[in-house]
Design a protein around this motif. Sequence first.
Motif, PDB file in Angstrom:
ATOM      1  N   LEU A  18       0.827  -1.208   0.000  1.00 14.10           N
ATOM      2  CA  LEU A  18       0.000   0.000   0.000  1.00 14.10           C
ATOM      3  C   LEU A  18       0.864   1.262   0.000  1.00 14.10           C
ATOM      4  N   LEU A  19       2.031   1.216   0.642  1.00 16.83           N
ATOM      5  CA  LEU A  19       2.943   2.372   0.624  1.00 16.83           C
ATOM      6  C   LEU A  19       3.329   2.750  -0.805  1.00 16.83           C
ATOM      7  N   THR A  20       3.444   1.752  -1.671  1.00 18.85           N
ATOM      8  CA  THR A  20       3.872   2.022  -3.050  1.00 18.85           C
ATOM      9  C   THR A  20       2.758   2.633  -3.891  1.00 18.85           C
ATOM     10  N   GLN A  21       1.522   2.590  -3.405  1.00 15.19           N
ATOM     11  CA  GLN A  21       0.391   3.096  -4.176  1.00 15.19           C
ATOM     12  C   GLN A  21       0.159   4.586  -3.997  1.00 15.19           C
ATOM     13  N   LYS A  22       0.826   5.181  -3.045  1.00 17.51           N
ATOM     14  CA  LYS A  22       0.681   6.615  -2.771  1.00 17.51           C
ATOM     15  C   LYS A  22       2.043   7.282  -2.927  1.00 17.51           C
ATOM     16  N   ASP A  23       2.043   8.610  -2.937  1.00 14.49           N
ATOM     17  CA  ASP A  23       3.325   9.307  -3.029  1.00 14.49           C
ATOM     18  C   ASP A  23       3.425  10.493  -2.075  1.00 14.49           C
ATOM     19  N   VAL A  24       2.410  10.695  -1.230  1.00 17.56           N
ATOM     20  CA  VAL A  24       2.457  11.764  -0.235  1.00 17.56           C
ATOM     21  C   VAL A  24       2.000  11.190   1.104  1.00 17.56           C
ATOM     22  N   GLY A  25       2.750  11.497   2.150  1.00 19.66           N
ATOM     23  CA  GLY A  25       2.402  11.060   3.500  1.00 19.66           C
ATOM     24  C   GLY A  25       2.966  12.043   4.506  1.00 19.66           C
ATOM     25  N   ARG A  26       3.017  11.625   5.767  1.00 23.89           N
ATOM     26  CA  ARG A  26       3.488  12.504   6.844  1.00 23.89           C
ATOM     27  C   ARG A  26       4.672  11.881   7.567  1.00 23.89           C
ATOM     28  N   LEU A  27       5.725  12.661   7.703  1.00 16.51           N
ATOM     29  CA  LEU A  27       6.934  12.261   8.420  1.00 16.51           C
ATOM     30  C   LEU A  27       6.897  12.897   9.804  1.00 16.51           C
ATOM     31  N   GLU A  36       7.958  17.104  15.527  1.00 16.97           N
ATOM     32  CA  GLU A  36       7.727  17.755  14.235  1.00 16.97           C
ATOM     33  C   GLU A  36       6.977  16.808  13.314  1.00 16.97           C
ATOM     34  N   ILE A  37       6.129  17.374  12.464  1.00 16.09           N
ATOM     35  CA  ILE A  37       5.428  16.595  11.449  1.00 16.09           C
ATOM     36  C   ILE A  37       5.448  17.381  10.144  1.00 16.09           C
ATOM     37  N   PHE A  38       5.783  16.673   9.062  1.00 19.26           N
ATOM     38  CA  PHE A  38       5.897  17.308   7.754  1.00 19.26           C
ATOM     39  C   PHE A  38       5.202  16.460   6.700  1.00 19.26           C
ATOM     40  N   PRO A  39       4.407  17.071   5.844  1.00 23.17           N
ATOM     41  CA  PRO A  39       3.933  16.327   4.682  1.00 23.17           C
ATOM     42  C   PRO A  39       5.101  16.191   3.713  1.00 23.17           C
ATOM     43  N   ILE A  40       5.296  14.999   3.193  1.00 20.70           N
ATOM     44  CA  ILE A  40       6.383  14.791   2.230  1.00 20.70           C
ATOM     45  C   ILE A  40       5.886  13.926   1.081  1.00 20.70           C
ATOM     46  N   ASN A  41       6.483  14.127  -0.064  1.00 23.86           N
ATOM     47  CA  ASN A  41       6.295  13.153  -1.129  1.00 23.86           C
ATOM     48  C   ASN A  41       7.478  12.196  -1.040  1.00 23.86           C
ATOM     49  N   TYR A  42       7.253  10.967  -1.463  1.00 24.93           N
ATOM     50  CA  TYR A  42       8.230   9.917  -1.190  1.00 24.93           C
ATOM     51  C   TYR A  42       8.176   8.842  -2.268  1.00 24.93           C
ATOM     52  N   HIS A  43       9.149   7.975  -2.210  1.00 28.18           N
ATOM     53  CA  HIS A  43       9.173   6.773  -3.033  1.00 28.18           C
ATOM     54  C   HIS A  43       9.397   5.593  -2.091  1.00 28.18           C
ATOM     55  N   ALA A  44       8.533   4.584  -2.174  1.00 26.67           N
ATOM     56  CA  ALA A  44       8.654   3.398  -1.330  1.00 26.67           C
ATOM     57  C   ALA A  44       9.063   2.209  -2.177  1.00 26.67           C
ATOM     58  N   ASP A  45      10.007   1.439  -1.644  1.00 30.00           N
ATOM     59  CA  ASP A  45      10.454   0.219  -2.300  1.00 30.00           C
ATOM     60  C   ASP A  45      10.821  -0.773  -1.204  1.00 30.00           C
ATOM     61  N   GLY A  46       9.952  -1.740  -0.995  1.00 29.47           N
ATOM     62  CA  GLY A  46      10.199  -2.702   0.084  1.00 29.47           C
ATOM     63  C   GLY A  46      10.231  -2.002   1.425  1.00 29.47           C
ATOM     64  N   ARG A  47      11.348  -2.143   2.130  1.00 22.99           N
ATOM     65  CA  ARG A  47      11.493  -1.549   3.453  1.00 22.99           C
ATOM     66  C   ARG A  47      12.316  -0.262   3.410  1.00 22.99           C
ATOM     67  N   GLU A  48      12.370   0.362   2.237  1.00 25.04           N
ATOM     68  CA  GLU A  48      13.070   1.635   2.086  1.00 25.04           C
ATOM     69  C   GLU A  48      12.095   2.705   1.610  1.00 25.04           C
ATOM     70  N   LEU A  49      12.123   3.823   2.290  1.00 19.67           N
ATOM     71  CA  LEU A  49      11.299   4.967   1.929  1.00 19.67           C
ATOM     72  C   LEU A  49      12.260   6.137   1.714  1.00 19.67           C
ATOM     73  N   THR A  50      12.236   6.728   0.528  1.00 22.22           N
ATOM     74  CA  THR A  50      13.170   7.794   0.173  1.00 22.22           C
ATOM     75  C   THR A  50      12.405   9.085  -0.073  1.00 22.22           C
ATOM     76  N   PHE A  51      12.965  10.190   0.430  1.00 21.43           N
ATOM     77  CA  PHE A  51      12.391  11.503   0.139  1.00 21.43           C
ATOM     78  C   PHE A  51      13.505  12.506  -0.097  1.00 21.43           C
ATOM     79  N   ARG A  52      13.135  13.636  -0.699  1.00 20.45           N
ATOM     80  CA  ARG A  52      14.094  14.705  -0.972  1.00 20.45           C
ATOM     81  C   ARG A  52      13.853  15.836   0.008  1.00 20.45           C
ATOM     82  N   SER A  53      14.911  16.609   0.269  1.00 17.02           N
ATOM     83  CA  SER A  53      14.766  17.739   1.183  1.00 17.02           C
ATOM     84  C   SER A  53      15.777  18.826   0.836  1.00 17.02           C
TER      85      SER A  53
END
Length: 144
Positions: A18-27, A36-53
């Motif tokens: 389900l993580l791979t089906q979306k691209d925006v969540g909260r960190l 702190e809480i931030f909305p981020i766009n991300y890429h999920a692959d298995g047990r790795e979640l990558t975002f830019r900052s």
Amino acid sequence: MSTQNPMQEIPEQESLQLLTQKDVGRLVFRVGDDIEIFPINYHADGRELTFRSAPGTKLAGSIIAGRAIFEVDDIGEDEVWSVIVRGSVRLLDTAAEISAAEELELQPLVPTVKRFFVRLDVDEVSGRRFHRGPEPEPDVEPTD
């Protein structure tokens, strides 16, 4: 799922899918007494979640915290689901990691330059699915 049991645990593999089906969540992370809480766009692959900052609170705080929680959800007409992952956070710093991250379909949500790639290495996963419907009648009548 029924109104008798409107909540269902989602198995780990399905939660990761389900993580791979979306691209925006909260960190979410904690530094000292501040959460702190931030909305981020991300890429999920298995047990790795990558975002830019870009440099700032999100980048510095998440790296200083070292651990974070990430949540993504979906609200549909008949059901709602939510997936929460926890894990360690690290800045991608090797040439190979950065090169691989640059190949991901991961563009900033707003027109800003975000040169840093951050990875959340997932070590805990939980998911829940909720049936939507009217509030049921209470089992016990209130007393005066």
